[in-house]
Design a protein around this motif. Sequence first.
Motif, PDB file in Angstrom:
ATOM      1  N   UNK A 216       4.191   5.362 -12.022  1.00  0.00           N
ATOM      2  CA  UNK A 216       3.646   4.172 -12.683  1.00  0.00           C
ATOM      3  C   UNK A 216       3.442   3.075 -11.660  1.00  0.00           C
ATOM      4  N   UNK A 217       2.275   2.469 -11.696  1.00  0.00           N
ATOM      5  CA  UNK A 217       1.995   1.369 -10.760  1.00  0.00           C
ATOM      6  C   UNK A 217       1.775   0.071 -11.520  1.00  0.00           C
TER       7      UNK A 217
ATOM      8  N   UNK B 155       4.977  -1.114   3.907  1.00  0.00           N
ATOM      9  CA  UNK B 155       5.490  -0.465   2.703  1.00  0.00           C
ATOM     10  C   UNK B 155       6.912  -0.007   2.936  1.00  0.00           C
ATOM     11  N   UNK B 156       7.671   0.053   1.847  1.00  0.00           N
ATOM     12  CA  UNK B 156       9.057   0.480   1.942  1.00  0.00           C
ATOM     13  C   UNK B 156       9.418   1.256   0.684  1.00  0.00           C
ATOM     14  N   UNK B 157      10.323   2.196   0.844  1.00  0.00           N
ATOM     15  CA  UNK B 157      10.754   3.054  -0.261  1.00  0.00           C
ATOM     16  C   UNK B 157      12.203   2.738  -0.619  1.00  0.00           C
TER      17      UNK B 157
ATOM     18  N   UNK C 206       8.707   1.944  -4.820  1.00  0.00           N
ATOM     19  CA  UNK C 206       8.183   1.552  -3.513  1.00  0.00           C
ATOM     20  C   UNK C 206       7.304   0.336  -3.714  1.00  0.00           C
ATOM     21  N   UNK C 207       7.191  -0.471  -2.654  1.00  0.00           N
ATOM     22  CA  UNK C 207       6.245  -1.584  -2.702  1.00  0.00           C
ATOM     23  C   UNK C 207       5.296  -1.483  -1.509  1.00  0.00           C
ATOM     24  N   UNK C 208       4.092  -1.982  -1.748  1.00  0.00           N
ATOM     25  CA  UNK C 208       3.089  -2.093  -0.688  1.00  0.00           C
ATOM     26  C   UNK C 208       2.745  -3.567  -0.567  1.00  0.00           C
TER      27      UNK C 208
ATOM     28  N   UNK D  35       3.428  -2.583  -6.735  1.00  0.00           N
ATOM     29  CA  UNK D  35       4.629  -1.828  -7.077  1.00  0.00           C
ATOM     30  C   UNK D  35       4.307  -0.408  -7.532  1.00  0.00           C
ATOM     31  N   UNK D  36       5.235   0.477  -7.219  1.00  0.00           N
ATOM     32  CA  UNK D  36       5.123   1.870  -7.658  1.00  0.00           C
ATOM     33  C   UNK D  36       6.504   2.365  -8.033  1.00  0.00           C
TER      34      UNK D  36
END
Lengths: 111, 115
Positions: free
Chosen positions: A5-6, A63-65, A72-74, A22-23
Amino acid sequence: EDKVVQSPLSLVVHEGDTVTLNCSYEVTNFRSLLWYKQEKKAPTFLFMLTSSGIEKKSGRLSSILDKKELSSILNITATQTGDSAIYLCAVLTGTASKLTFGTGTRLQVTL
Amino acid sequence: DTAVSQTPKYLVTQMGNDKSIKCEQNLGHDTMYWYKQDSKKFLKIMFSYNNKELIINETVPNRFSPKSPDKAHLNLHINSLELGDSAVYFCASSQAGLFSGNTIYFGEGSWLTVV
């Protein structure tokens, strides 16, 4: 069933703004999370994240997980009109290289 | 040189027809995929082949049949086309799966419109 889901679904910002996409995911047998940018044609690869907490950077994009939060965010800093696109998050699962995509975030950067 | 090429790029056809989309990659990759992107831009995997062997077969009507004559080609044949088949179909390829940081390369898409 694997789910990605984004949010937000779409976003309009002014040139120079910073945006965070956001993801989040609920999947079985997580391997990696990937970000893609899609303009008019095929998605183009941005990042592949496998380890939690390690930031990947490419120019103004990073980006980070977070595997604990399953998300995760971009980030895009100092946005430009050329950043206008759909940003797709995808999660790689299982042993057969299956990529499950999110619905995408449509980003529009205006002057 | 195009790494992953699909033909045709655009296809408009009537309901009930049978059509094929061809895909070729010149990257020497072992794995090829077909993805479908609907009008809401949702990309969903349909099939994946590794060295001509089917490894992913998602819940897709059996009117869709992939064929991989060799590891550089993965064609998609669709029988009895329906209005809901209208979408963009993306072919893609990767080297030996995606576990070593290898990325997946997408073709430019085939825009299918069923009328």
